[in-house]
Design a protein around this motif. Structure first.
Motif, short mmCIF file in Angstrom:
data_model
loop_
_atom_site.label_atom_id
_atom_site.label_comp_id
_atom_site.label_asym_id
_atom_site.label_seq_id
_atom_site.Cartn_x
_atom_site.Cartn_y
_atom_site.Cartn_z
N GLN A 172 13.74 -2.79 -10.75
CA GLN A 172 14.09 -4.04 -10.08
C GLN A 172 13.47 -5.18 -10.88
OE1 GLN A 172 13.22 -3.94 -5.81
NE2 GLN A 172 13.35 -1.71 -5.84
N PHE A 173 14.32 -6.03 -11.41
CA PHE A 173 13.84 -7.15 -12.23
C PHE A 173 13.61 -8.38 -11.35
CE2 PHE A 173 16.14 -4.44 -15.24
CZ PHE A 173 15.20 -4.30 -16.24
N PRO A 174 12.61 -9.22 -11.71
CA PRO A 174 11.67 -9.03 -12.82
C PRO A 174 10.69 -7.89 -12.53
CG PRO A 174 11.02 -10.93 -11.52
CD PRO A 174 12.34 -10.47 -10.97
N ILE A 175 10.26 -7.22 -13.59
CA ILE A 175 9.35 -6.09 -13.44
C ILE A 175 8.03 -6.38 -14.15
CG2 ILE A 175 10.44 -4.93 -15.41
CD1 ILE A 175 9.50 -2.27 -14.25
N VAL A 176 6.93 -6.07 -13.45
CA VAL A 176 5.60 -6.04 -14.03
C VAL A 176 5.24 -4.57 -14.19
CG1 VAL A 176 3.16 -6.63 -13.78
CG2 VAL A 176 4.93 -8.19 -12.89
N PRO A 177 5.33 -4.00 -15.41
CA PRO A 177 4.99 -2.59 -15.59
C PRO A 177 3.48 -2.39 -15.67
CG PRO A 177 5.73 -3.54 -17.65
CD PRO A 177 5.80 -4.64 -16.63
N GLY A 178 3.10 -1.16 -16.02
CA GLY A 178 1.68 -0.85 -16.19
C GLY A 178 1.15 0.05 -15.09
N HIS A 179 0.71 1.27 -15.47
CA HIS A 179 0.24 2.21 -14.45
C HIS A 179 -0.90 3.09 -14.96
CE1 HIS A 179 3.47 4.27 -16.70
NE2 HIS A 179 2.74 5.36 -16.52
N GLU A 180 -1.70 2.56 -15.87
CA GLU A 180 -2.90 3.26 -16.32
C GLU A 180 -4.06 2.26 -16.30
OE1 GLU A 180 -0.87 6.61 -19.28
OE2 GLU A 180 -1.89 4.89 -20.19
N VAL A 181 -4.39 1.85 -15.08
CA VAL A 181 -5.27 0.70 -14.85
C VAL A 181 -6.74 1.11 -14.75
CG1 VAL A 181 -5.79 -1.19 -13.25
CG2 VAL A 181 -3.42 -0.48 -13.60
N ILE A 182 -7.58 0.34 -15.40
CA ILE A 182 -9.02 0.40 -15.20
C ILE A 182 -9.49 -1.00 -14.82
CG2 ILE A 182 -11.29 0.78 -16.25
CD1 ILE A 182 -9.77 3.35 -15.90
N LYS B 259 -16.39 0.01 -2.67
CA LYS B 259 -16.97 -1.29 -2.40
C LYS B 259 -16.71 -2.25 -3.55
CE LYS B 259 -21.57 -0.13 -4.20
NZ LYS B 259 -21.12 1.12 -4.86
N THR B 260 -16.90 -3.51 -3.28
CA THR B 260 -16.76 -4.52 -4.33
C THR B 260 -17.69 -4.21 -5.50
OG1 THR B 260 -16.19 -6.20 -2.69
CG2 THR B 260 -16.94 -6.99 -4.83
N GLY B 261 -17.13 -4.28 -6.70
CA GLY B 261 -17.91 -4.01 -7.90
C GLY B 261 -17.70 -2.62 -8.47
N ASP B 262 -17.15 -1.70 -7.66
CA ASP B 262 -16.88 -0.36 -8.17
C ASP B 262 -15.82 -0.42 -9.27
OD1 ASP B 262 -18.65 0.89 -6.48
OD2 ASP B 262 -17.14 1.57 -5.04
N ARG B 263 -16.06 0.33 -10.34
CA ARG B 263 -15.03 0.45 -11.39
C ARG B 263 -14.16 1.66 -11.05
NH1 ARG B 263 -17.68 0.05 -16.45
NH2 ARG B 263 -16.74 -1.96 -16.95
N VAL B 264 -12.86 1.41 -11.00
CA VAL B 264 -11.92 2.45 -10.58
C VAL B 264 -10.76 2.55 -11.57
CG1 VAL B 264 -12.47 2.23 -8.13
CG2 VAL B 264 -10.64 0.83 -9.11
N GLY B 265 -10.03 3.65 -11.44
CA GLY B 265 -8.80 3.83 -12.20
C GLY B 265 -7.64 4.07 -11.25
N VAL B 266 -6.46 3.66 -11.66
CA VAL B 266 -5.24 3.84 -10.87
C VAL B 266 -4.13 4.30 -11.80
CG1 VAL B 266 -3.51 2.72 -9.42
CG2 VAL B 266 -5.91 2.03 -9.24
N GLY B 267 -3.32 5.25 -11.33
CA GLY B 267 -2.21 5.75 -12.12
C GLY B 267 -0.86 5.39 -11.54
N TRP B 268 0.08 6.34 -11.63
CA TRP B 268 1.48 6.07 -11.27
C TRP B 268 1.67 5.78 -9.79
CZ3 TRP B 268 5.69 5.04 -14.02
CH2 TRP B 268 6.95 5.17 -13.41
N PHE B 269 0.91 6.42 -8.92
CA PHE B 269 1.10 6.25 -7.49
C PHE B 269 0.12 5.22 -6.92
CE2 PHE B 269 2.41 10.85 -7.98
CZ PHE B 269 3.77 10.59 -7.93
N SER B 270 0.60 4.46 -5.93
CA SER B 270 -0.23 3.39 -5.37
C SER B 270 -0.35 3.43 -3.85
CB SER B 270 0.33 2.02 -5.79
OG SER B 270 1.71 1.93 -5.48
N ARG B 271 0.45 4.29 -3.19
CA ARG B 271 0.38 4.40 -1.73
C ARG B 271 1.11 5.66 -1.28
NH1 ARG B 271 -0.76 1.62 2.82
NH2 ARG B 271 -1.64 -0.04 1.53
N SER B 272 0.57 6.31 -0.25
CA SER B 272 1.26 7.41 0.42
C SER B 272 0.96 7.29 1.91
CB SER B 272 0.81 8.76 -0.14
OG SER B 272 -0.60 8.87 -0.18
N CYS B 273 1.75 8.01 2.73
CA CYS B 273 1.67 7.77 4.18
C CYS B 273 0.42 8.34 4.82
CB CYS B 273 2.92 8.32 4.86
SG CYS B 273 2.94 10.13 5.06
N LEU B 274 -0.17 9.38 4.25
CA LEU B 274 -1.40 10.03 4.70
C LEU B 274 -1.23 10.87 5.97
CD1 LEU B 274 -4.06 7.20 4.16
CD2 LEU B 274 -3.19 8.86 2.51
#
Length: 335
Positions: free
Chosen positions: A54-64, A78-93
């Motif tokens: 879906q355009f416009p698109i902001v790609p990128g899925h190997e985040v630190i 908590k605030t200040g934690d260094r984290v990584g994120v990949g392809w998925f960003s949410r699931s129903c749980l």
């Protein structure tokens, strides 16, 4: 407002946009991006190869990055934690896969750059369950590609019970394959690299391959018949699949994590006679990602990267189109 790099059409140039992410959800975290790896899947999205962009698109899925805000329901970060994120960003749980620990197979799983902004920006938001704290001993500049390329090839080892005594082949020594070699060597397997690029043979051995086979050499492939318990294909192009099925030992498995656009042809008797299998898998669950990070920490595993400032994103994408990275480009936030 969040600034990010977006393209408004397939194969288009990137430009800085601003978008309003709205109110922070109760179970979300907002991350100040330090860096984001560039994966071939980003190129597929930008070129709309899969028909889901879906355009416009902001790609990128190997985040630190560092967490700068947490929703009121977030208790483990908590605030200040260094984290990584990949392809998925949410699931129903709450669905059966999520409740079984398979969040990555949730029917409503959200993909970070599909229909929502990805990581090539100054900040990004994700559900806290998908933000994994980065171990202190892992180099944050190199860690981003672990959250896509790394977990993509680590997950099958867990899901299919690959054993230290197994003989395993890896097809394609690129962004995924060079990590697979490292994982498998540390796993204890006998590791063979299948590559069509002779210049990568020495590098493949350095990453952990005990053996290297020229995948263009039909006689060399024929000589591998019946050898492998598990063959992992990381390539996104059609192959002469029959030769790799023939290379499997009885009860062997050919497993693909490469998004091949054409059907994989296999004769039924090539599976039936040796009780062989063909399978595929997505990226892993948050729990499997944590296992991978622990394994990387224990065995000093990291991707080989080259870094560029995020403002050179067009140049980075062109370099990827040309097949030049060895083996992952990481774009560093310079907003």
């Amino acid at each position: 407002m969040i600034r990010a790099y977006a393209t408004k059409e397939a194969n288009g140039k990137f430009e800085v946009i601003e978008y309003d992410p709205g109110a922070l959800k109760a179970d979300d975290v907002e991350i100040e991006v330090e860096s984001c790896g560039l994966c071939h899947s980003d190129l597929s999205l930008v070129d709309d190869e899969w028909g889901v962009t879906q355009f416009p698109i902001v790609p990128g899925h190997e985040v630190i990055g560092r967490i700068v805000e947490t929703g009121p329901a977030v208790t483990h970060l908590k605030t200040g934690d260094r984290v990584g994120v990949g392809w998925f960003s949410r699931s129903c749980l709450t669905c059966t896969p999520c409740m079984s620990g398979d969040h990555n197979m949730c029917p409503s799983v959200e993909q970070i750059a599909v229909g929502r902004p990805g990581g090539f920006g100054e900040r990004v938001r994700v559900q806290a369950s998908w933000a994994n704290r980065l171990p202190d001993s892992l180099d944050p500049k190199k860690a981003g590609p672990l959250f896509c390329g790394g977990i993509t090839v680590f997950n099958p080892l867990v899901q299919f019970g690959v054993r230290p005594t197994d003989k395993v082949g890896v097809i394609g020594i690129g962004g995924l394959g060079h990590l697979a070699l490292q994982f498998l060597r540390a796993w204890g397997c006998e590791v063979t690299a299948f590559t069509s690029t002779g210049a990568k043979a020495d590098e493949a051995r350095r990453f952990g391959a005990h053996r290297v086979v020229d995948s263009r050499d039909k006689d060399a492939l024929k000589a591998e018949a019946g050898r492998y318990d598990f063959i992992l294909s990381t390539v996104a192009v059609p192959l002469e699949w029959g030769r790799y099925f023939a290379a499997l030992a009885p009860r062997g498995r050919l497993h693909t994590v490469g998004a091949v656009s054409e059907p994989i042809e296999v004769q039924a008797f090539s599976l039936i006679g040796g009780q062989k299998s063909l399978s595929g898998s997505p990226l892993g669950s948050p729990a499997t990602i944590r296992q991978m990070l622990d394994f990387c920490e224990r065995h000093d595993i990291a991707p080989q990267i080259e870094t560029m400032p995020m403002s050179r994103i067009d140049e980075a994408f062109q370099r990827l189109r040309d097949g030049k990275p060895r083996y992952r480009i990481v774009l560093e936030n310079d907003f």
